[in-house]
Write a protein that holds these residues in place. Structure first.
Motif, PDB file in Angstrom:
ATOM      1  N   GLY A  60       0.840  -1.196   0.000  1.00 29.52           N
ATOM      2  CA  GLY A  60       0.000   0.000   0.000  1.00 29.52           C
ATOM      3  C   GLY A  60       0.874   1.246   0.000  1.00 29.52           C
ATOM      4  N   ILE A  61       0.577   2.195  -0.874  1.00 32.13           N
ATOM      5  CA  ILE A  61       1.361   3.431  -0.935  1.00 32.13           C
ATOM      6  C   ILE A  61       0.418   4.629  -1.021  1.00 32.13           C
ATOM      7  N   GLU A  62       0.705   5.641  -0.187  1.00 32.16           N
ATOM      8  CA  GLU A  62      -0.083   6.881  -0.245  1.00 32.16           C
ATOM      9  C   GLU A  62       0.368   7.685  -1.470  1.00 32.16           C
ATOM     10  N   GLY A  63      -0.599   8.193  -2.239  1.00 27.87           N
ATOM     11  CA  GLY A  63      -0.249   9.036  -3.383  1.00 27.87           C
ATOM     12  C   GLY A  63      -1.486   9.661  -3.987  1.00 27.87           C
ATOM     13  N   ASP A  64      -1.321  10.897  -4.453  1.00 34.61           N
ATOM     14  CA  ASP A  64      -2.396  11.620  -5.141  1.00 34.61           C
ATOM     15  C   ASP A  64      -2.095  11.519  -6.635  1.00 34.61           C
ATOM     16  N   VAL A  65      -3.037  11.021  -7.420  1.00 32.77           N
ATOM     17  CA  VAL A  65      -2.783  10.787  -8.854  1.00 32.77           C
ATOM     18  C   VAL A  65      -2.521  12.078  -9.636  1.00 32.77           C
ATOM     19  N   THR A  66      -2.755  13.220  -9.020  1.00 29.41           N
ATOM     20  CA  THR A  66      -2.476  14.482  -9.723  1.00 29.41           C
ATOM     21  C   THR A  66      -1.049  14.980  -9.457  1.00 29.41           C
ATOM     22  N   ASP A  67      -0.328  14.295  -8.572  1.00 36.50           N
ATOM     23  CA  ASP A  67       1.012  14.732  -8.174  1.00 36.50           C
ATOM     24  C   ASP A  67       2.061  13.938  -8.984  1.00 36.50           C
ATOM     25  N   ALA A  68       2.520  14.520 -10.092  1.00 37.45           N
ATOM     26  CA  ALA A  68       3.375  13.784 -11.039  1.00 37.45           C
ATOM     27  C   ALA A  68       4.681  13.325 -10.396  1.00 37.45           C
ATOM     28  N   THR A  69       5.279  14.152  -9.539  1.00 39.00           N
ATOM     29  CA  THR A  69       6.551  13.784  -8.909  1.00 39.00           C
ATOM     30  C   THR A  69       6.372  12.557  -8.014  1.00 39.00           C
ATOM     31  N   ARG A  70       5.317  12.595  -7.227  1.00 38.50           N
ATOM     32  CA  ARG A  70       5.021  11.482  -6.320  1.00 38.50           C
ATOM     33  C   ARG A  70       4.692  10.202  -7.118  1.00 38.50           C
ATOM     34  N   ILE A  71       3.907  10.357  -8.169  1.00 44.94           N
ATOM     35  CA  ILE A  71       3.506   9.181  -8.966  1.00 44.94           C
ATOM     36  C   ILE A  71       4.724   8.582  -9.681  1.00 44.94           C
ATOM     37  N   ASP A  72       5.640   9.425 -10.180  1.00 43.39           N
ATOM     38  CA  ASP A  72       6.885   8.909 -10.791  1.00 43.39           C
ATOM     39  C   ASP A  72       7.637   8.036  -9.784  1.00 43.39           C
ATOM     40  N   ALA A  73       7.754   8.546  -8.544  1.00 48.01           N
ATOM     41  CA  ALA A  73       8.492   7.816  -7.505  1.00 48.01           C
ATOM     42  C   ALA A  73       7.779   6.498  -7.173  1.00 48.01           C
ATOM     43  N   ILE A  74       6.445   6.530  -7.129  1.00 46.22           N
ATOM     44  CA  ILE A  74       5.669   5.315  -6.818  1.00 46.22           C
ATOM     45  C   ILE A  74       5.891   4.247  -7.898  1.00 46.22           C
ATOM     46  N   MET A  75       5.907   4.672  -9.157  1.00 47.60           N
ATOM     47  CA  MET A  75       6.088   3.684 -10.249  1.00 47.60           C
ATOM     48  C   MET A  75       7.491   3.076 -10.180  1.00 47.60           C
ATOM     49  N   GLU A  76       8.476   3.900  -9.818  1.00 53.02           N
ATOM     50  CA  GLU A  76       9.855   3.385  -9.660  1.00 53.02           C
ATOM     51  C   GLU A  76       9.889   2.274  -8.618  1.00 53.02           C
ATOM     52  N   VAL A  77       9.256   2.557  -7.473  1.00 56.85           N
ATOM     53  CA  VAL A  77       9.230   1.584  -6.366  1.00 56.85           C
ATOM     54  C   VAL A  77       8.442   0.332  -6.790  1.00 56.85           C
ATOM     55  N   ALA A  78       7.299   0.544  -7.450  1.00 54.46           N
ATOM     56  CA  ALA A  78       6.444  -0.582  -7.866  1.00 54.46           C
ATOM     57  C   ALA A  78       7.196  -1.517  -8.809  1.00 54.46           C
ATOM     58  N   ALA A  79       8.000  -0.913  -9.693  1.00 57.88           N
ATOM     59  CA  ALA A  79       8.693  -1.701 -10.729  1.00 57.88           C
ATOM     60  C   ALA A  79       9.768  -2.614 -10.138  1.00 57.88           C
ATOM     61  N   ARG A  80      10.176  -2.369  -8.885  1.00 56.73           N
ATOM     62  CA  ARG A  80      11.242  -3.181  -8.284  1.00 56.73           C
ATOM     63  C   ARG A  80      10.785  -4.598  -7.914  1.00 56.73           C
ATOM     64  N   HIS A  81       9.464  -4.780  -7.721  1.00 56.70           N
ATOM     65  CA  HIS A  81       8.997  -6.088  -7.235  1.00 56.70           C
ATOM     66  C   HIS A  81       9.302  -7.215  -8.217  1.00 56.70           C
ATOM     67  N   THR A  82       8.974  -6.995  -9.499  1.00 56.13           N
ATOM     68  CA  THR A  82       9.213  -8.075 -10.476  1.00 56.13           C
ATOM     69  C   THR A  82       9.981  -7.549 -11.698  1.00 56.13           C
ATOM     70  N   GLY A  83      10.687  -6.417 -11.525  1.00 56.16           N
ATOM     71  CA  GLY A  83      11.524  -5.890 -12.612  1.00 56.16           C
ATOM     72  C   GLY A  83      10.786  -5.042 -13.630  1.00 56.16           C
ATOM     73  N   GLY A  84       9.560  -4.661 -13.319  1.00 61.54           N
ATOM     74  CA  GLY A  84       8.785  -3.811 -14.233  1.00 61.54           C
ATOM     75  C   GLY A  84       7.332  -3.773 -13.793  1.00 61.54           C
ATOM     76  N   ILE A  85       6.511  -3.121 -14.621  1.00 59.51           N
ATOM     77  CA  ILE A  85       5.070  -3.061 -14.325  1.00 59.51           C
ATOM     78  C   ILE A  85       4.342  -3.711 -15.509  1.00 59.51           C
ATOM     79  N   ASP A  86       3.428  -4.625 -15.204  1.00 55.74           N
ATOM     80  CA  ASP A  86       2.695  -5.346 -16.255  1.00 55.74           C
ATOM     81  C   ASP A  86       1.302  -4.772 -16.478  1.00 55.74           C
TER      82      ASP A  86
END
Ligand SMILES: NC(=O)c1ccc[n+]([C@@H]2O[C@H](COP(=O)([O-])OP(=O)(O)OC[C@H]3O[C@@H](n4cnc5c(N)ncnc54)[C@H](O)[C@@H]3O)[C@@H](O)[C@H]2O)c1
Length: 251
Positions: A60-86
Motif C-alpha cells: 500500500g502506498i499513499e499518493g495523489d494521482v495528480t502529483d506527477a513527482t510522487r507518482i513517478d516515484a511510486i512507479m519506480e518503487v512498484a517496478a522493483r517487485h518483479t523488474g517492471g510493471i505489467d
C-alpha cells in the motif's frame, strides 16, 4: 482454467476501497504482486494488509494521482517487485452525489479538481508507468470511465468522456510498444461509497436506465478487468467496454 498473474506487478490507483480494492484482491488471488495507491493513507495500508492476510502479495502506498513527482516515484518503487510493471489500472476518481451536481453549484475550483483527478490523473499515471511497461509480455492498461461518459450532460460525465478519449489516444501511442490500453464504463455499481452516499430514489432511477433489471455488483467490473488484462483480449486495444446492464447502450 483461471489465467495466472504470477510474476506480474499490477499498480491500481484509488485502491483503498470499492473497485480498486476488488481489482487488487482479484489480481493478488491470481498471483500478481499488487501495488495499491490511494490518497487515503490509513485506508490503503489497511487494504494492503487485508490482502496480505488473505495470502496475497500487496503493497500500500499513499499518493495523489495528480502529483506527477510522487507518482513517478511510486512507479519506480512498484517496478522493483518483479523488474517492471505489467498492469496499470487507472481507477482513482471523484464521483458520486457530490460531483454529479451542476457546474453552477460545484464552482470553478471543484470542476478543475474533478478534471485534474479523473482525466489528468490518467495522463499522469500512464506517463509515469509506460517506461516500466515497455517490453513486458502482455502489458496492459485499463482506465475506469463511466456510463455517464456516454450519457454525459454534466461535468462528471464529460470528465469521464475525456477518460474514454484519452484511452484511444494512448492506445494509438503505445500500440507499437506492445502495451494495450482499454477502458471500462461501469453503470451504477453498488460499492460501499455508492450504497452510503446515493439516495435510494437516485439508485432506482439509475436502474431504470438499464436493460437488465438488477443492481450492478463489483464482481461485474472485476470480470471485465480480468478479461481486458488477460490473454483472451490480446488483440483488443483502444476499446471502451460498457458494463452496466445496458445503461448508456447505443448504436
Ligand atoms: N461505483 C460506481 O457506480 C461507478 C460507476 C461508474 C464509474 N465509477 C468510477 O469507478 C472508480 C471507482 O469507483 P468506486 O465506486 O470504487 O469509488 P470510491 O469512491 O469507493 O473509491 C475511490 C477511491 O479513490 C481514491 N481517490 C480519490 N481521489 C484520489 C486521488 N486524487 N489520488 C488517489 N486516490 C484518490 C479515494 O480515496 C477512494 O479510496 C471511479 O473512477 C469512479 O468514477 C464508479
Amino acid at each position: 482454467m483461471e489465467q495466472s498473474y504470477a510474476g506480474k506487478t499490477a499498480v491500481i490507483t484509488g485502491a483503498a476501497r470499492g473497485f480498486g480494492l476488488a481489482f487488487g484482491r482479484a489480481l493478488a488471488e491470481r498471483g500478481a504482486h499488487v501495488v495499491l495507491v490511494d490518497i487515503d493513507e490509513p485506508a490503503v495500508q489497511e487494504a494492503a494488509a487485508a490482502i496480505r492476510a488473505e495470502g496475497g502479495q500487496a503493497t500500500g502506498i499513499e499518493g495523489d494521482v495528480t502529483d506527477a513527482t510522487r507518482i513517478d516515484a511510486i512507479m519506480e518503487v512498484a517496478a522493483r517487485h518483479t523488474g517492471g510493471i505489467d498492469i496499470l489500472i487507472n481507477n482513482a476518481g471523484l464521483h458520486s452525489h457530490e460531483y454529479n451536481k451542476p457546474m453552477q453549484e460545484l464552482g470553478v475550483a471543484k470542476v478543475r479538481r474533478l478534471f485534474d483527478v479523473n482525466a489528468m490523473g490518467q495522463v499522469t499515471c500512464t506517463l509515469a508507468a509506460v517506461a516500466h511497461m515497455r517490453g513486458r509480455e502482455g502489458a496492459s492498461i485499463v482506465s475506469i470511465a463511466s456510463a455517464a461518459a456516454h450519457l454525459g450532460r454534466n461535468a462528471y460525465g464529460i470528465s469521464k468522456l475525456a477518460v474514454a478519449g484519452l484511452t484511444v489516444a494512448f492506445a494509438d501511442e503505445l500500440g507499437s510498444d506492445g502495451i494495450r490500453v482499454n477502458a471500462i464504463s461501469p453503470g451504477l455499481i453498488l460499492t460501499d461509497t455508492i450504497r452510503a452516499e446515493l439516495p435510494e430514489a437516485t439508485k432506482v432511477q439509475a436502474r431504470s436506465l438499464q436493460m437488465i433489471p438488477r443492481f450492478g455488483e463489483e464482481r461485474d467490473i472485476v470480470e471485465a478487468m480480468l478479461w481486458l488484462t488477460g490473454d483472451k483480449a490480446r488483440f483488443v486495444t483502444g476499446e471502451v467496454l460498457r458494463v452496466g446492464g445496458g445503461m448508456g447502450a447505443g448504436v
